[in-house]
Design a protein around this motif. Sequence first.
Motif, mmCIF file in Angstrom:
data_model
loop_
_atom_site.group_PDB
_atom_site.id
_atom_site.type_symbol
_atom_site.label_atom_id
_atom_site.label_comp_id
_atom_site.label_asym_id
_atom_site.label_seq_id
_atom_site.Cartn_x
_atom_site.Cartn_y
_atom_site.Cartn_z
ATOM 1 N N LYS A 236 35.683 25.370 54.817
ATOM 2 C CA LYS A 236 34.220 25.273 54.797
ATOM 3 C C LYS A 236 33.596 26.562 54.281
ATOM 4 N N GLU A 237 34.145 27.708 54.706
ATOM 5 C CA GLU A 237 33.604 28.992 54.257
ATOM 6 C C GLU A 237 33.874 29.197 52.769
ATOM 7 N N LYS A 238 35.094 28.896 52.323
ATOM 8 C CA LYS A 238 35.420 29.064 50.902
ATOM 9 C C LYS A 238 34.610 28.088 50.044
ATOM 10 N N PHE A 239 34.436 26.859 50.522
ATOM 11 C CA PHE A 239 33.649 25.869 49.785
ATOM 12 C C PHE A 239 32.210 26.357 49.625
ATOM 13 N N THR A 243 30.709 26.955 45.930
ATOM 14 C CA THR A 243 29.668 26.029 45.467
ATOM 15 C C THR A 243 28.258 26.562 45.672
ATOM 16 N N GLY A 244 28.108 27.499 46.604
ATOM 17 C CA GLY A 244 26.767 27.995 46.901
ATOM 18 C C GLY A 244 26.018 27.151 47.906
ATOM 19 N N ILE A 245 26.676 26.097 48.446
ATOM 20 C CA ILE A 245 26.039 25.262 49.473
ATOM 21 C C ILE A 245 25.935 26.073 50.758
ATOM 22 N N SER A 246 24.736 26.123 51.330
ATOM 23 C CA SER A 246 24.508 26.984 52.494
ATOM 24 C C SER A 246 25.261 26.508 53.725
ATOM 25 N N ALA A 247 25.306 25.186 53.934
ATOM 26 C CA ALA A 247 25.988 24.643 55.112
ATOM 27 C C ALA A 247 26.765 23.395 54.705
ATOM 28 N N ILE A 282 39.725 29.466 40.402
ATOM 29 C CA ILE A 282 38.453 29.182 41.064
ATOM 30 C C ILE A 282 37.639 30.468 41.111
ATOM 31 N N THR A 283 36.362 30.345 40.823
ATOM 32 C CA THR A 283 35.481 31.515 40.831
ATOM 33 C C THR A 283 34.699 31.576 42.131
ATOM 34 N N ASP A 284 34.822 32.701 42.831
ATOM 35 C CA ASP A 284 34.029 32.942 44.040
ATOM 36 C C ASP A 284 32.646 33.397 43.595
ATOM 37 N N GLN A 285 31.626 32.551 43.837
ATOM 38 C CA GLN A 285 30.283 32.836 43.343
ATOM 39 C C GLN A 285 29.686 34.079 43.992
ATOM 40 N N GLU A 286 30.055 34.376 45.220
ATOM 41 C CA GLU A 286 29.478 35.533 45.905
ATOM 42 C C GLU A 286 30.060 36.842 45.398
ATOM 43 N N SER A 287 31.386 36.881 45.247
ATOM 44 C CA SER A 287 32.024 38.124 44.796
ATOM 45 C C SER A 287 32.164 38.188 43.282
ATOM 46 N N GLY A 288 32.077 37.033 42.627
ATOM 47 C CA GLY A 288 32.251 36.986 41.183
ATOM 48 C C GLY A 288 33.697 37.102 40.741
ATOM 49 N N GLU A 289 34.629 37.116 41.678
ATOM 50 C CA GLU A 289 36.043 37.273 41.347
ATOM 51 C C GLU A 289 36.667 35.931 40.983
ATOM 52 N N LEU A 290 37.597 36.001 40.043
ATOM 53 C CA LEU A 290 38.346 34.820 39.637
ATOM 54 C C LEU A 290 39.630 34.768 40.455
ATOM 55 N N GLY A 309 44.045 8.009 52.531
ATOM 56 C CA GLY A 309 43.386 9.289 52.286
ATOM 57 C C GLY A 309 44.353 10.288 51.682
ATOM 58 N N ILE A 310 43.867 11.526 51.544
ATOM 59 C CA ILE A 310 44.676 12.597 50.957
ATOM 60 C C ILE A 310 44.571 13.830 51.851
ATOM 61 N N GLY A 311 45.713 14.405 52.181
ATOM 62 C CA GLY A 311 45.743 15.688 52.866
ATOM 63 C C GLY A 311 45.878 16.794 51.831
ATOM 64 N N CYS A 312 44.891 17.673 51.761
ATOM 65 C CA CYS A 312 44.850 18.704 50.716
ATOM 66 C C CYS A 312 45.018 20.090 51.331
ATOM 67 N N PHE A 313 45.853 20.903 50.688
ATOM 68 C CA PHE A 313 46.113 22.265 51.143
ATOM 69 C C PHE A 313 45.947 23.200 49.944
ATOM 70 N N SER A 314 45.113 24.207 50.109
ATOM 71 C CA SER A 314 44.871 25.165 49.034
ATOM 72 C C SER A 314 45.133 26.571 49.563
ATOM 73 N N ARG A 315 45.780 27.392 48.711
ATOM 74 C CA ARG A 315 46.119 28.752 49.132
ATOM 75 C C ARG A 315 45.820 29.717 47.993
ATOM 76 N N ASP A 316 45.147 30.817 48.328
ATOM 77 C CA ASP A 316 44.822 31.841 47.340
ATOM 78 C C ASP A 316 46.083 32.650 47.044
ATOM 79 N N ILE A 317 46.584 32.519 45.811
ATOM 80 C CA ILE A 317 47.823 33.218 45.440
ATOM 81 C C ILE A 317 47.540 34.314 44.411
ATOM 82 N N THR A 318 46.275 34.763 44.347
ATOM 83 C CA THR A 318 45.914 35.792 43.369
ATOM 84 C C THR A 318 46.714 37.065 43.602
#
Length: 401
Positions: A236-239, A243-247, A282-290, A309-318
Amino acid sequence: MHYCLSIPAVMKNYPLRVALLYFFIGAAWIFVTDWLVDQIASYARSQALQSYKGLFFVCVTAVLLYFIILGNYRRIKRKELEYRCMFKENPYPMLVYDIETLEVLTINNTFLEKYGYRKNEVVGLRITDIGPPEDELAILDFVKKVGEKGFSDSGIWRQVTKDGRSFYAKISSHPTLFGGRKARIMITMDVDEEMRAKKGLQASERKLQTLIDNSNDYIYMVDPRLCIIDANAAFKEKFRRVTGISAVSLPLDLTPMATSTGWERYYKRALAGEHLQFEEQITDQESGELELHEIVMNPIHDENGQVTGIGCFSRDITLQRKREEQIQLQVAKLKNIAWLQSHELRKSLTNIMMLASLIQEEPDKQAAIKELLPLLQQSCNELDQVVRTIVETASAVEKEA
């Protein structure tokens, strides 16, 4: 469970049938006997015969009414006994309580077995006594609300046996009259195992949710309509940051975003039953980092094998990818050191060894040393340079590590 006595269809019109039968027989008796009396007797005798006729009619009807009432009484008693037997031998604990005093008026055998009381110990017992003390106010409030209402599914309450053991029970009740007192019949169904299993499952779900929420990975679930129906706190925090969605409130329709980003094809493949693993930037809109993310999509199947349904797992591997690139550079430098050791270092040592061998073989060693000394010095300098290069490269690799 609500017990009631159903009246057979043949009995529903029984009073009317008896009344009509009595009316027609009585009317026929009056008209027929009056005509006969007029035909066979004088006026004086007819008066006496009328009295005897009336007395005879009263006696006959009294006998008939006696047997009719006796039959009805026996049927009522039989039904009452059947009801009492149904109450006493019911497999569920049952009791009758006064709706004003809450005093327990009677109980069935199953109640005695379940709650551990003897029959004489129930005298003076109130329904609040079979619940935990901390629930007394709630019980009183609920009983007051139910009052004389019809059937009530009272829900699940805690019950306490005579020895203090507590259990969960599903309670229902309905109004009745008991000895002229307004009362309610209460039925309890033991659901303790189900409730404890449910509470255990809920506790496990809370622990699992806590574990998922504390994970740094981004975990979410998508239904066939491409709506996010569940997600952990990290997602939720990363989304929100992406996306810039507040909540982020669930369920959340992903269709517009999936279409614009091209992720719709991944979701459709997963909904078709395919297991996917891929990488996306994925681009983090707040930090501007890719950021580089590794995404895994696993289809969720029901008991019939259908994808629900689909179980989705995402991990930052930068950072991981940067680290891998750094390791690859270090490996390349180490390979260079190995090459220097196996080629340049060996070359210089070979030259020195060869010059030493030539000096050893010459009869005039002084002349040979004088002649070969510059070459020996050159080979030593080359060896020193190779050693310096190896040391510098190794130091650089160590600092990068």
